[in-house]
Motif scaffolding. Structure first.
Motif, mmCIF file in Angstrom:
data_model
loop_
_atom_site.group_PDB
_atom_site.id
_atom_site.type_symbol
_atom_site.label_atom_id
_atom_site.label_comp_id
_atom_site.label_asym_id
_atom_site.label_seq_id
_atom_site.Cartn_x
_atom_site.Cartn_y
_atom_site.Cartn_z
ATOM 1 N N UNK A 199 -3.657 10.342 -8.478
ATOM 2 C CA UNK A 199 -3.364 9.427 -9.584
ATOM 3 C C UNK A 199 -4.331 8.250 -9.481
ATOM 4 N N UNK A 200 -5.174 8.095 -10.498
ATOM 5 C CA UNK A 200 -6.227 7.068 -10.444
ATOM 6 C C UNK A 200 -5.652 5.669 -10.267
ATOM 7 N N UNK A 201 -4.465 5.431 -10.775
ATOM 8 C CA UNK A 201 -3.857 4.104 -10.673
ATOM 9 C C UNK A 201 -3.131 3.903 -9.351
ATOM 10 N N UNK A 202 -2.353 4.892 -8.933
ATOM 11 C CA UNK A 202 -1.535 4.744 -7.736
ATOM 12 C C UNK A 202 -2.318 4.900 -6.436
ATOM 13 N N UNK A 203 -3.525 5.449 -6.505
ATOM 14 C CA UNK A 203 -4.305 5.710 -5.293
ATOM 15 C C UNK A 203 -5.245 4.572 -4.913
ATOM 16 N N UNK A 204 -5.201 3.464 -5.624
ATOM 17 C CA UNK A 204 -6.168 2.395 -5.368
ATOM 18 C C UNK A 204 -6.086 1.866 -3.945
ATOM 19 N N UNK A 205 -4.880 1.629 -3.446
ATOM 20 C CA UNK A 205 -4.729 1.095 -2.079
ATOM 21 C C UNK A 205 -5.194 2.128 -1.065
ATOM 22 N N UNK A 206 -4.835 3.401 -1.276
ATOM 23 C CA UNK A 206 -5.248 4.446 -0.338
ATOM 24 C C UNK A 206 -6.768 4.586 -0.323
ATOM 25 N N UNK A 207 -7.382 4.512 -1.486
ATOM 26 C CA UNK A 207 -8.844 4.610 -1.554
ATOM 27 C C UNK A 207 -9.504 3.413 -0.865
ATOM 28 N N UNK A 208 -8.859 2.265 -0.963
ATOM 29 C CA UNK A 208 -9.390 1.077 -0.292
ATOM 30 C C UNK A 208 -9.324 1.242 1.226
ATOM 31 N N UNK A 209 -8.236 1.803 1.734
ATOM 32 C CA UNK A 209 -8.106 2.028 3.180
ATOM 33 C C UNK A 209 -9.187 2.976 3.690
ATOM 34 N N UNK A 210 -9.565 3.949 2.857
ATOM 35 C CA UNK A 210 -10.564 4.932 3.294
ATOM 36 C C UNK A 210 -11.955 4.320 3.425
ATOM 37 N N UNK A 211 -12.186 3.192 2.761
ATOM 38 C CA UNK A 211 -13.505 2.553 2.834
ATOM 39 C C UNK A 211 -13.491 1.297 3.708
ATOM 40 N N UNK A 212 -12.316 0.928 4.230
ATOM 41 C CA UNK A 212 -12.221 -0.268 5.080
ATOM 42 C C UNK A 212 -11.719 0.111 6.471
ATOM 43 N N UNK A 213 -10.428 0.100 6.681
ATOM 44 C CA UNK A 213 -9.859 0.354 8.016
ATOM 45 C C UNK A 213 -10.296 1.702 8.572
ATOM 46 N N UNK A 214 -10.225 2.743 7.733
ATOM 47 C CA UNK A 214 -10.465 4.099 8.226
ATOM 48 C C UNK A 214 -11.821 4.654 7.788
#
Length: 358
Positions: A272-287
């Motif tokens: 879901x393009x809207x609901x995945x924003x936080x998860x996508x952010x984690x993939x480019x920062x913490x993880x």
């Protein structure tokens, strides 16, 4: 061997839209779906359920009882000390049948079976009767945190009963009534896609999933142990990515783990393009430098999809292998797989963390 700070997963049984009921086959054959609804691939129920009992059960009760039976056999436990389940919506198909008959029959001469098999605790009660478990029995119905609450309850029970073994499970079905209501709320995609292309889409909504998963939880390791469940945590309706990030860092600190210690992180993105924003952010920062795995293209989205992730994490540690079907990037597997973290989200409101160790 007993570790009071760890919870051992000593058996697993799972029936899902992939062939997961067979532990000898770890996602080597992947099934794709085209109509945005992922339904369970089921084994021969007669191998797990008495034929006389089988004909009285609806489809989801058969799936749930089969998953529980596989778990009990896998853990070499005949009767657990308690049964704890979680579900987001329960048995909506049976509820719809009961309400439809209520209207058609004008509240007269109703079939009791539809009502009996539509209650949230029908599966936990059925398992208890089947294995003669007279112990603790509870069912949590709390949508996106239902399975997390069930696990939390089992862990608290083990704090008081260190030698106990609890059968902890989750179930949700791909009911048509839920699908139609969720489409109006943009929870599922309106355009048909191939489920394996879920993360290549940029539209709102996910695909509907279902399944049943059961885990034998104990403070005592055994010869059937899959892995250790070190800790869990969850957040409801965070204010944004900063709160999720801070909570995740606090979770790691509380368990004396750094991001560098994590071999695999399992990402609960739903496509879901809207609901995945936080998860996508984690993939480019913490993880950003951590081996990355996703799973909802295989099981679909549901309130208790995190139970599929828990099975996947445990299976990765047990088999010391990351299947090609769940890899985000086609990197080589880490040399040793010791620590897995699961970060799941449901509708961008319910976030949960699981820490697993070999």
């Amino acid at each position: 061997m007993k570790d009071p700070h760890a919870y051992y997963i000593n058996g697993i049984g799972i029936v899902s839209p992939q062939k997961t009921f067979d532990h000898a086959d770890f996602l080597t054959e992947i099934t794709a779906y085209e109509e945005n609804v992922l339904r369970c691939i089921t084994p021969d129920f007669k191998n797990y359920i008495n034929p006389i009992q089988l004909r009285r059960l609806n489809r989801m009760l058969r799936i749930g009882l089969t998953a529980a039976t596989i778990c009990l056999r896998d853990s070499n436990v005949q009767t657990p000390d308690g049964i704890i389940t979680g579900t987001g919506y329960g048995f909506l198909d049976e509820t719809a049948k009961f309400l439809r008959e209520l209207l058609e029959q004008q509240e007269k001469q109703l079939t009791p079976t539809y009502f009996m098999q539509s209650t949230y605790n029908a599966l936990a009660g059925l398992i208890a009767l089947s294995v003669k478990c007279m112990g603790y029995n509870n069912t949590y119905v709390s949508k996106g945190l239902a399975f997390e609450n069930a696990l939390d309850d089992a862990m608290l029970q083990l704090c008081e009963n260190e030698n106990a073994r609890y059968l902890v499970g989750a179930f949700d079905e791909a009911a048509e009534v839920q699908y139609l209501a969720s489409i109006r709320a943009s929870h599922f995609k309106t355009e048909y896609i191939n489920s394996l292309e879920l993360f290549n889409t940029t539209t709102k909504g996910s695909v509907q999933g279902e399944g049943a998963a059961f885990f034998m939880l104990s403070h005592q390791a055994s010869e059937t142990t899959w892995c250790k469940l070190m800790a869990t945590s969850f957040i409801y309706n965070p204010s944004g990515k900063d709160e999720v990030t801070e909570s995740l860092h606090a979770f790691l600190r509380a368990n004396n783990i750094t991001v560098a210690d994590i071999d695999v992180w399992i990402d609960g993105a739903s496509g879901d393009a809207e609901h995945d924003r936080i998860m996508n952010d984690l993939s480019t920062t913490i993880f950003s430098n951590t081996f990355h795995v996703r799973f909802k293209h295989l099981c679909g989205e549901s309130c208790t999809a995190s139970s599929f992730a828990l099975w996947l994490g445990a299976a990765i540690l047990k088999n010391q292998d990351v299947p090609l079907a769940v890899k985000v990037n086609l990197y080589d597997n880490p040399a040793q797989l010791k620590t897995v973290i699961i970060v799941n989200q449901y509708m961008n409101k319910n976030f949960s963390f699981y820490l697993l160790q070999k």
